[in-house]
Structure formats: C-alpha cells, structure tokens
Design a protein around this motif. Structure first.
Motif, PDB file in Angstrom:
ATOM      1  N   MET A   1      -0.727  25.604 -10.512  1.00  0.00           N
ATOM      2  CA  MET A   1       0.108  24.431 -10.247  1.00  0.00           C
ATOM      3  C   MET A   1      -0.112  23.412 -11.371  1.00  0.00           C
ATOM      4  O   MET A   1      -1.226  23.125 -11.747  1.00  0.00           O
ATOM      5  CB  MET A   1      -0.264  23.809  -8.899  1.00  0.00           C
ATOM      6  N   THR A   2       0.969  22.885 -11.887  1.00  0.00           N
ATOM      7  CA  THR A   2       0.884  21.845 -12.906  1.00  0.00           C
ATOM      8  C   THR A   2       1.098  20.481 -12.261  1.00  0.00           C
ATOM      9  O   THR A   2       1.812  20.356 -11.268  1.00  0.00           O
ATOM     10  CB  THR A   2       1.915  22.082 -14.024  1.00  0.00           C
ATOM     11  N   LEU A   3       0.464  19.497 -12.829  1.00  0.00           N
ATOM     12  CA  LEU A   3       0.584  18.146 -12.281  1.00  0.00           C
ATOM     13  C   LEU A   3       1.595  17.305 -13.057  1.00  0.00           C
ATOM     14  O   LEU A   3       1.781  16.140 -12.745  1.00  0.00           O
ATOM     15  CB  LEU A   3      -0.784  17.463 -12.303  1.00  0.00           C
ATOM     16  N   THR A   4       2.245  17.902 -14.042  1.00  0.00           N
ATOM     17  CA  THR A   4       3.135  17.132 -14.905  1.00  0.00           C
ATOM     18  C   THR A   4       4.422  16.699 -14.234  1.00  0.00           C
ATOM     19  O   THR A   4       5.125  15.842 -14.770  1.00  0.00           O
ATOM     20  CB  THR A   4       3.473  17.922 -16.191  1.00  0.00           C
ATOM     21  N   ASP A   5       4.737  17.235 -13.064  1.00  0.00           N
ATOM     22  CA  ASP A   5       5.963  16.837 -12.377  1.00  0.00           C
ATOM     23  C   ASP A   5       5.716  15.820 -11.263  1.00  0.00           C
ATOM     24  O   ASP A   5       6.647  15.452 -10.551  1.00  0.00           O
ATOM     25  CB  ASP A   5       6.689  18.064 -11.826  1.00  0.00           C
ATOM     26  N   LEU A   6       4.498  15.339 -11.120  1.00  0.00           N
ATOM     27  CA  LEU A   6       4.194  14.390 -10.041  1.00  0.00           C
ATOM     28  C   LEU A   6       5.034  13.124 -10.135  1.00  0.00           C
ATOM     29  O   LEU A   6       5.480  12.592  -9.118  1.00  0.00           O
ATOM     30  CB  LEU A   6       2.705  14.031 -10.035  1.00  0.00           C
ATOM     31  N   ARG A   7       5.268  12.648 -11.323  1.00  0.00           N
ATOM     32  CA  ARG A   7       6.007  11.377 -11.493  1.00  0.00           C
ATOM     33  C   ARG A   7       7.408  11.429 -10.889  1.00  0.00           C
ATOM     34  O   ARG A   7       7.986  10.398 -10.567  1.00  0.00           O
ATOM     35  CB  ARG A   7       6.073  10.986 -12.962  1.00  0.00           C
ATOM     36  N   ASP A   8       7.937  12.642 -10.737  1.00  0.00           N
ATOM     37  CA  ASP A   8       9.292  12.789 -10.190  1.00  0.00           C
ATOM     38  C   ASP A   8       9.320  12.817  -8.664  1.00  0.00           C
ATOM     39  O   ASP A   8      10.397  12.842  -8.077  1.00  0.00           O
ATOM     40  CB  ASP A   8       9.925  14.078 -10.725  1.00  0.00           C
ATOM     41  N   GLY A   9       8.164  12.802  -8.015  1.00  0.00           N
ATOM     42  CA  GLY A   9       8.119  12.959  -6.569  1.00  0.00           C
ATOM     43  C   GLY A   9       8.125  11.670  -5.769  1.00  0.00           C
ATOM     44  O   GLY A   9       8.126  11.704  -4.542  1.00  0.00           O
ATOM     45  N   PHE A  10       8.149  10.537  -6.448  1.00  0.00           N
ATOM     46  CA  PHE A  10       8.089   9.259  -5.739  1.00  0.00           C
ATOM     47  C   PHE A  10       9.484   8.723  -5.444  1.00  0.00           C
ATOM     48  O   PHE A  10      10.436   9.004  -6.178  1.00  0.00           O
ATOM     49  CB  PHE A  10       7.293   8.239  -6.562  1.00  0.00           C
ATOM     50  N   ARG A  11       9.572   7.942  -4.378  1.00  0.00           N
ATOM     51  CA  ARG A  11      10.846   7.329  -3.984  1.00  0.00           C
ATOM     52  C   ARG A  11      11.371   6.449  -5.116  1.00  0.00           C
ATOM     53  O   ARG A  11      12.559   6.448  -5.425  1.00  0.00           O
ATOM     54  CB  ARG A  11      10.632   6.487  -2.726  1.00  0.00           C
ATOM     55  N   ASP A  12      10.452   5.686  -5.713  1.00  0.00           N
ATOM     56  CA  ASP A  12      10.801   4.755  -6.773  1.00  0.00           C
ATOM     57  C   ASP A  12       9.524   4.314  -7.476  1.00  0.00           C
ATOM     58  O   ASP A  12       8.426   4.734  -7.102  1.00  0.00           O
ATOM     59  CB  ASP A  12      11.574   3.550  -6.224  1.00  0.00           C
ATOM     60  N   ASP A  13       9.664   3.462  -8.486  1.00  0.00           N
ATOM     61  CA  ASP A  13       8.491   2.979  -9.218  1.00  0.00           C
ATOM     62  C   ASP A  13       7.550   2.178  -8.318  1.00  0.00           C
ATOM     63  O   ASP A  13       6.339   2.208  -8.514  1.00  0.00           O
ATOM     64  CB  ASP A  13       8.904   2.108 -10.407  1.00  0.00           C
ATOM     65  N   GLY A  14       8.107   1.488  -7.346  1.00  0.00           N
ATOM     66  CA  GLY A  14       7.281   0.708  -6.428  1.00  0.00           C
ATOM     67  C   GLY A  14       6.318   1.581  -5.642  1.00  0.00           C
ATOM     68  O   GLY A  14       5.135   1.255  -5.505  1.00  0.00           O
ATOM     69  N   GLN A  15       6.812   2.700  -5.138  1.00  0.00           N
ATOM     70  CA  GLN A  15       5.949   3.605  -4.381  1.00  0.00           C
ATOM     71  C   GLN A  15       4.881   4.202  -5.296  1.00  0.00           C
ATOM     72  O   GLN A  15       3.713   4.287  -4.944  1.00  0.00           O
ATOM     73  CB  GLN A  15       6.768   4.703  -3.713  1.00  0.00           C
ATOM     74  N   ARG A  16       5.278   4.598  -6.501  1.00  0.00           N
ATOM     75  CA  ARG A  16       4.315   5.157  -7.449  1.00  0.00           C
ATOM     76  C   ARG A  16       3.245   4.140  -7.803  1.00  0.00           C
ATOM     77  O   ARG A  16       2.059   4.455  -7.853  1.00  0.00           O
ATOM     78  CB  ARG A  16       5.017   5.651  -8.714  1.00  0.00           C
ATOM     79  N   LYS A  17       3.651   2.907  -8.031  1.00  0.00           N
ATOM     80  CA  LYS A  17       2.680   1.864  -8.388  1.00  0.00           C
ATOM     81  C   LYS A  17       1.718   1.587  -7.234  1.00  0.00           C
ATOM     82  O   LYS A  17       0.538   1.315  -7.460  1.00  0.00           O
ATOM     83  CB  LYS A  17       3.403   0.588  -8.816  1.00  0.00           C
ATOM     84  N   CYS A  18       2.195   1.661  -6.000  1.00  0.00           N
ATOM     85  CA  CYS A  18       1.302   1.493  -4.839  1.00  0.00           C
ATOM     86  C   CYS A  18       0.268   2.607  -4.800  1.00  0.00           C
ATOM     87  O   CYS A  18      -0.915   2.363  -4.551  1.00  0.00           O
ATOM     88  CB  CYS A  18       2.108   1.482  -3.541  1.00  0.00           C
ATOM     89  N   VAL A  19       0.697   3.831  -5.058  1.00  0.00           N
ATOM     90  CA  VAL A  19      -0.235   4.965  -5.081  1.00  0.00           C
ATOM     91  C   VAL A  19      -1.229   4.781  -6.212  1.00  0.00           C
ATOM     92  O   VAL A  19      -2.448   4.954  -6.031  1.00  0.00           O
ATOM     93  CB  VAL A  19       0.527   6.298  -5.212  1.00  0.00           C
ATOM     94  N   GLN A  20      -0.749   4.400  -7.384  1.00  0.00           N
ATOM     95  CA  GLN A  20      -1.658   4.180  -8.506  1.00  0.00           C
ATOM     96  C   GLN A  20      -2.668   3.081  -8.193  1.00  0.00           C
ATOM     97  O   GLN A  20      -3.841   3.191  -8.543  1.00  0.00           O
ATOM     98  CB  GLN A  20      -0.878   3.819  -9.775  1.00  0.00           C
TER      99      GLN A  20
END
Length: 115
Positions: A1-20
């Motif tokens: 499994m590659t982790l390079t596609d994780l950025r595409d799995g978030f609803r939006d930048d806000g959700q990704r930033k919360c996870v980060q």
C-alpha cells in the motif's frame, strides 16, 4: 500500500488540516525524537503527492498505540469522510495535547547560553 494518495481522501483542506493538527499536537512528542521525526513525516505525507514516509518506516519507528492510531487514520482516509471525522473525535479523546518540550526549553533560556 502506498501512502501517496492520502491527500485525495479528505473532504476538503479544512478536514485535512484538522487531522494534521491532531498528528502534530497529540501524536508527535519531541521527547521521543525518532518517533516524532517519523510522525512528522507522516504529517507531511497527508498533503504530499510523493512519498515522505512508508508504512514499513512507521511500523519500525512508531510505538504501538500511536501506530494503531495512524493505521486507523489511513483506513479512515481510504473509507469515508465520516470515518475521518470519527477518527478525529476518537484521537482527541485518546491522546492529550503534547507539551512542546523543546520550545519550552528554548523559551526559558535553557541551552541557549543565557543565564
């Protein structure tokens, strides 16, 4: 499994930033520099299209409880936005905010040559 596609799995930048923010403030503890380094590489992996860190590197360098949380996050990202929201809630409940020890040492003058 590659982790390079994780950025595409978030609803939006806000959700990704919360996870980060959770990875940064609740998982990456500078008292364990090796683990912290790999968790911060994972932090960046969440928004990068190239490989910052591999699953094998995470397995070798991250403690069991935090590795389980990271693996649950990866699964959530690959499942649904609602699963990511559930992961956020669980992680915030499970892991307290980590005090940045390096920052406090520096801001208190320790190790800087000041008295």
């Amino acid at each position: 499994m590659t982790l390079t596609d994780l950025r595409d799995g978030f609803r939006d930048d806000g959700q990704r930033k919360c996870v980060q923010a959770v990875v940064h403030s609740r998982l990456a503890d500078d008292r364990d520099p090796q683990e912290c380094r790999y968790l911060m590489r994972f932090f960046w992996q969440l928004c990068m299209p190239y490989q910052e860190v591999s699953l094998e590197e995470l397995r070798l360098n991250v403690g069991r409880q935090k590795l389980d949380a990271v693996m649950a996050l990866i699964s959530a990202v690959q499942s649904s936005h609602d699963e990511i929201d559930a992961w956020l809630a669980a992680a915030e409940e499970t892991f307290p905010v980590i005090e940045d020890h390096g920052f406090h040492l520096h801001s208190n003058g320790s190790g800087t040559g000041r008295a």
